[in-house]
Design an enzyme around this catalytic site. Structure first.
Site, mmCIF file in Angstrom:
data_model
loop_
_atom_site.group_PDB
_atom_site.id
_atom_site.type_symbol
_atom_site.label_atom_id
_atom_site.label_comp_id
_atom_site.label_asym_id
_atom_site.label_seq_id
_atom_site.Cartn_x
_atom_site.Cartn_y
_atom_site.Cartn_z
ATOM 1 N N PHE A 135 0.886 -1.527 -0.213
ATOM 2 C CA PHE A 135 0.357 0.422 -0.159
ATOM 3 C C PHE A 135 0.218 1.092 -0.024
ATOM 4 O O PHE A 135 2.266 1.407 1.177
ATOM 5 C CB PHE A 135 -0.701 0.021 1.384
ATOM 6 C CG PHE A 135 -1.933 -0.937 1.422
ATOM 7 C CD1 PHE A 135 -3.130 -0.764 1.034
ATOM 8 C CD2 PHE A 135 -1.589 -1.928 2.526
ATOM 9 C CE1 PHE A 135 -4.062 -1.909 1.005
ATOM 10 C CE2 PHE A 135 -2.458 -3.299 2.042
ATOM 11 C CZ PHE A 135 -4.089 -2.769 2.102
ATOM 12 N N ASP A 136 -0.051 2.079 -0.816
ATOM 13 C CA ASP A 136 1.039 3.231 -0.203
ATOM 14 C C ASP A 136 0.398 4.411 1.251
ATOM 15 O O ASP A 136 -0.272 3.266 1.673
ATOM 16 C CB ASP A 136 0.392 4.466 -1.441
ATOM 17 C CG ASP A 136 0.319 6.152 -1.224
ATOM 18 O OD1 ASP A 136 1.548 6.496 -0.556
ATOM 19 O OD2 ASP A 136 -0.833 7.380 -1.142
ATOM 20 N N PHE A 137 0.428 4.767 1.752
ATOM 21 C CA PHE A 137 0.401 5.391 2.935
ATOM 22 C C PHE A 137 -1.058 6.417 3.120
ATOM 23 O O PHE A 137 -2.524 6.486 3.176
ATOM 24 C CB PHE A 137 1.711 5.448 3.722
ATOM 25 C CG PHE A 137 1.075 5.709 5.332
ATOM 26 C CD1 PHE A 137 0.536 5.076 6.086
ATOM 27 C CD2 PHE A 137 0.735 7.075 5.869
ATOM 28 C CE1 PHE A 137 -0.074 4.244 7.380
ATOM 29 C CE2 PHE A 137 -0.029 6.671 7.381
ATOM 30 C CZ PHE A 137 -0.441 6.178 7.825
ATOM 31 N N ILE A 181 -1.141 -0.415 -3.886
ATOM 32 C CA ILE A 181 -2.827 -0.200 -4.231
ATOM 33 C C ILE A 181 -2.293 1.279 -3.620
ATOM 34 O O ILE A 181 -1.927 1.615 -2.749
ATOM 35 C CB ILE A 181 -3.466 -0.720 -2.709
ATOM 36 C CG1 ILE A 181 -3.875 -2.668 -2.970
ATOM 37 C CG2 ILE A 181 -4.517 0.356 -3.015
ATOM 38 C CD1 ILE A 181 -4.770 -2.585 -4.032
#
Length: 208
Positions: free
Chosen positions: A6-8, A160
């Site tokens: 994931f991106d944050f 994502i």
């Protein structure tokens, strides 16, 4: 599928408001510039320290960086709230035996503040921050590092994110996200956490 990375900001946590707030404080104090959220968003790519070093005109860049982190930490609990659906998603992925990771342009210092405040510490199998790469997203350096550390092939993982820099799967499931319309079509797009879970289950039922 063996891993979800994931991106944050804008993906795992609605941290964009605190990012905007901290940057606005920096630029108004040091450059006397009252920047909009859109103007700040246009600077995104490097880590916070990189953004300040590249865009701040004032020579006191180290002081400006310290002010950023001060404001980021001071108002984090006010501007960023835990998200129940995101927490459910993480538990669900781990229950399925998937590895989970973060690849973000954020500096480690601010990411650590957020993870601690949101009680998301010690959850992720790999974390790559803006401090860990030479070339920020959309360059694949960070994702490649994460996959290498997980010992997983790129066709066994999904990335994502919420911006054009996040090219594999786009999400718009939090109140604030970076891209309202992707200029590059992501492989998949999800408007809710549950829609993503359905996708992982290929349309079948899921249990949380």
């Amino acid at each position: 599928m063996k891993a979800i990375i994931f991106d944050f900001d804008g993906t795992l946590a609605n941290t964009l408001p605190i990012c905007y707030y901290a940057f606005q404080n920096v630029f108004i104090k040091f450059d006397n510039k009252d920047l909009s959220s859109g103007e700040i968003k246009a600077m995104f790519g490097p880590s916070e320290t990189g953004i300040i070093k590249e865009n701040l005109l004032n020579s006191n860049k180290e002081q400006a960086i310290e002010l950023y982190y001060e404001k980021y930490a001071e108002h984090h609990n006010t501007l960023v709230k835990p998200n129940k659906k995101i927490n459910e998603l993480i538990r669900y992925l781990k229950s399925k035996g998937l590895k989970i990771g973060i690849v973000t342009g954020k500096a480690k210092r601010s990411l650590d503040i957020s993870l601690k405040a949101l009680q998301m510490e010690n959850i992720f199998d790999v974390i790559i921050t803006g401090d860990d790469v030479i070339r920020p997203k959309p360059d694949p350096e960070g994702i490649n590092k994460a996959l290498s550390l997980l010992d997983i092939k790129n066709n066994e993982a999904m990335f994502i994110g919420d911006s054009d820099a996040d090219i594999h799967a786009g999400v718009q499931w939090l109140p604030d996200y970076q891209t309202s319309a992707f200029s590059l079509e992501p492989h998949s797009s999800f408007n809710s956490v549950y829609e993503f879970i359905d996708f992982l289950n290929k349309g079948g039922p899921y249990e949380l």
